[in-house]
Write a protein that holds these residues in place. Structure first.
Motif, PDB file in Angstrom:
ATOM      1  N   LEU A  27      35.787  41.429  39.000  1.00 26.08           N
ATOM      2  CA  LEU A  27      36.062  40.685  40.230  1.00 26.08           C
ATOM      3  C   LEU A  27      37.385  41.127  40.843  1.00 26.08           C
ATOM      4  CD1 LEU A  27      34.957  37.088  39.152  1.00 26.08           C
ATOM      5  CD2 LEU A  27      33.798  38.577  40.799  1.00 26.08           C
ATOM      6  N   ALA A  28      38.402  41.300  40.005  1.00 30.19           N
ATOM      7  CA  ALA A  28      39.710  41.728  40.502  1.00 30.19           C
ATOM      8  C   ALA A  28      39.619  43.093  41.179  1.00 30.19           C
ATOM      9  CB  ALA A  28      40.728  41.753  39.368  1.00 30.19           C
ATOM     10  N   ALA A  29      38.831  43.995  40.619  1.00 29.07           N
ATOM     11  CA  ALA A  29      38.661  45.321  41.224  1.00 29.07           C
ATOM     12  C   ALA A  29      38.005  45.205  42.604  1.00 29.07           C
ATOM     13  CB  ALA A  29      37.836  46.223  40.308  1.00 29.07           C
ATOM     14  N   GLU A  30      37.013  44.341  42.726  1.00 28.34           N
ATOM     15  CA  GLU A  30      36.366  44.117  44.025  1.00 28.34           C
ATOM     16  C   GLU A  30      37.351  43.531  45.033  1.00 28.34           C
ATOM     17  OE1 GLU A  30      32.560  41.989  44.067  1.00 28.34           O
ATOM     18  OE2 GLU A  30      32.374  42.450  41.920  1.00 28.34           O
ATOM     19  N   ARG A  58      46.532  38.009  37.206  1.00 30.32           N
ATOM     20  CA  ARG A  58      47.078  39.038  36.312  1.00 30.32           C
ATOM     21  C   ARG A  58      46.241  40.310  36.322  1.00 30.32           C
ATOM     22  NH1 ARG A  58      48.710  34.543  32.760  1.00 30.32           N
ATOM     23  NH2 ARG A  58      46.627  34.580  31.853  1.00 30.32           N
ATOM     24  N   GLU A  59      44.963  40.199  36.644  1.00 25.56           N
ATOM     25  CA  GLU A  59      44.086  41.375  36.699  1.00 25.56           C
ATOM     26  C   GLU A  59      44.215  42.140  38.018  1.00 25.56           C
ATOM     27  OE1 GLU A  59      42.040  42.918  34.569  1.00 25.56           O
ATOM     28  OE2 GLU A  59      42.463  41.531  32.942  1.00 25.56           O
ATOM     29  N   LEU A  60      44.706  41.486  39.063  1.00 26.98           N
ATOM     30  CA  LEU A  60      44.827  42.139  40.367  1.00 26.98           C
ATOM     31  C   LEU A  60      45.892  43.225  40.341  1.00 26.98           C
ATOM     32  CD1 LEU A  60      44.655  39.063  42.788  1.00 26.98           C
ATOM     33  CD2 LEU A  60      42.903  40.830  42.474  1.00 26.98           C
ATOM     34  N   HIS A  61      45.646  44.302  41.053  1.00 26.22           N
ATOM     35  CA  HIS A  61      46.636  45.357  41.249  1.00 26.22           C
ATOM     36  C   HIS A  61      47.175  45.259  42.679  1.00 26.22           C
ATOM     37  CE1 HIS A  61      45.810  47.364  37.448  1.00 26.22           C
ATOM     38  NE2 HIS A  61      44.558  47.030  37.658  1.00 26.22           N
ATOM     39  N   ASP A 144      28.695  30.625  51.735  1.00 26.43           N
ATOM     40  CA  ASP A 144      28.884  32.028  51.386  1.00 26.43           C
ATOM     41  C   ASP A 144      29.975  32.133  50.332  1.00 26.43           C
ATOM     42  OD1 ASP A 144      28.751  34.805  51.408  1.00 26.43           O
ATOM     43  OD2 ASP A 144      30.219  34.962  53.031  1.00 26.43           O
ATOM     44  N   VAL A 145      29.596  32.520  49.133  1.00 27.54           N
ATOM     45  CA  VAL A 145      30.546  32.712  48.040  1.00 27.54           C
ATOM     46  C   VAL A 145      30.616  34.210  47.786  1.00 27.54           C
ATOM     47  CG1 VAL A 145      31.129  32.141  45.665  1.00 27.54           C
ATOM     48  CG2 VAL A 145      29.911  30.474  47.079  1.00 27.54           C
ATOM     49  N   ARG A 146      31.727  34.797  48.140  1.00 28.52           N
ATOM     50  CA  ARG A 146      31.853  36.256  48.104  1.00 28.52           C
ATOM     51  C   ARG A 146      31.935  36.812  46.689  1.00 28.52           C
ATOM     52  NH1 ARG A 146      34.762  39.819  52.470  1.00 28.52           N
ATOM     53  NH2 ARG A 146      34.223  41.842  51.607  1.00 28.52           N
ATOM     54  N   TYR A 147      32.633  36.112  45.816  1.00 33.05           N
ATOM     55  CA  TYR A 147      32.828  36.600  44.448  1.00 33.05           C
ATOM     56  C   TYR A 147      32.374  35.533  43.454  1.00 33.05           C
ATOM     57  CZ  TYR A 147      36.062  39.393  47.242  1.00 33.05           C
ATOM     58  OH  TYR A 147      36.624  40.170  48.222  1.00 33.05           O
ATOM     59  N   VAL A 148      31.417  35.886  42.613  1.00 32.11           N
ATOM     60  CA  VAL A 148      30.886  34.951  41.621  1.00 32.11           C
ATOM     61  C   VAL A 148      30.965  35.592  40.245  1.00 32.11           C
ATOM     62  CG1 VAL A 148      28.856  33.662  40.835  1.00 32.11           C
ATOM     63  CG2 VAL A 148      29.303  33.910  43.279  1.00 32.11           C
ATOM     64  N   GLY A 149      31.548  34.859  39.309  1.00 33.70           N
ATOM     65  CA  GLY A 149      31.619  35.348  37.944  1.00 33.70           C
ATOM     66  C   GLY A 149      30.265  35.306  37.267  1.00 33.70           C
TER      67      GLY A 149
END
Length: 183
Positions: A27-30, A58-61, A144-149
């Protein structure tokens, strides 16, 4: 607290700690790709999103700011009351900002739908949603949920920020409680 601490209180593990870590990195990469070159404000929904928000950030760059809201439609039960209350509002003005709402779970989608509308009325550049869990029932709501785990069945779940009567948030996995725990 871990699986061994649960004893007979746990019915099953639905998502392991390792699966959560792997999915958060994806998800962080997306999110990094989608917000490249743009500012990003993560808005965590308390209390459940604390674990997701911390680990996702913490995963986000990508540099980001964070703020928190507390909204409720539950109480101590296992189903939504349908009445949304803002318990704590944002400290940051979101006008012109790219807002990413971070949620632990979307049950019916009604509370989140209300929250998205509320935040959009404040003039942000964009409002998107990232949820660790979306339950099947939420698929019936136009949201609309853009990012779903993870998409999970309509069971009452605990762990990784999700609670039952304020307990079990600190489990490193997502699971279901044994029926004797809440019946």
């Amino acid at each position: 607290m871990d699986l061994n601490d649960m004893g007979q209180d746990l019915k099953s593990v639905l998502v392991t700690e390792e699966e959560i870590k792997t999915r958060l990195a994806e998800l962080a990469a997306e999110i990094d790709a989608d917000y490249a070159g743009r500012d990003l404000l993560l808005v965590g929904v308390l209390k459940g999103a604390v674990m997701v928000m911390a680990d996702l950030a913490r995963e986000l760059h990508h540099s980001c700011e964070m703020d928190w809201m507390a909204v409720s439609s539950y109480g101590a039960g296992t189903t939504s009351s349908g009445v949304v209350r803002i318990l704590m509002d944002l400290d940051i003005d979101i006008s012109g900002r790219n807002v990413l709402i971070v949620e632990d779970v979307i049950d019916s989608g009604l509370t989140l739908s209300w929250l998205v509308g509320n935040l959009r009325s404040r003039g942000p550049a964009s409002v998107e949603v990232c949820a660790m869990v979306r339950k099947e029932l939420a698929l019936d709501v136009e949201l609309d949920v853009r990012y779903v785990g993870f998409d999970l069945p309509n069971e009452f779940i605990v762990g990784y920020g999700l609670d039952y009567a304020e307990k079990y948030r600190n489990l490193p996995f997502i699971g279901t409680l044994a029926p004797h725990m809440y019946s």
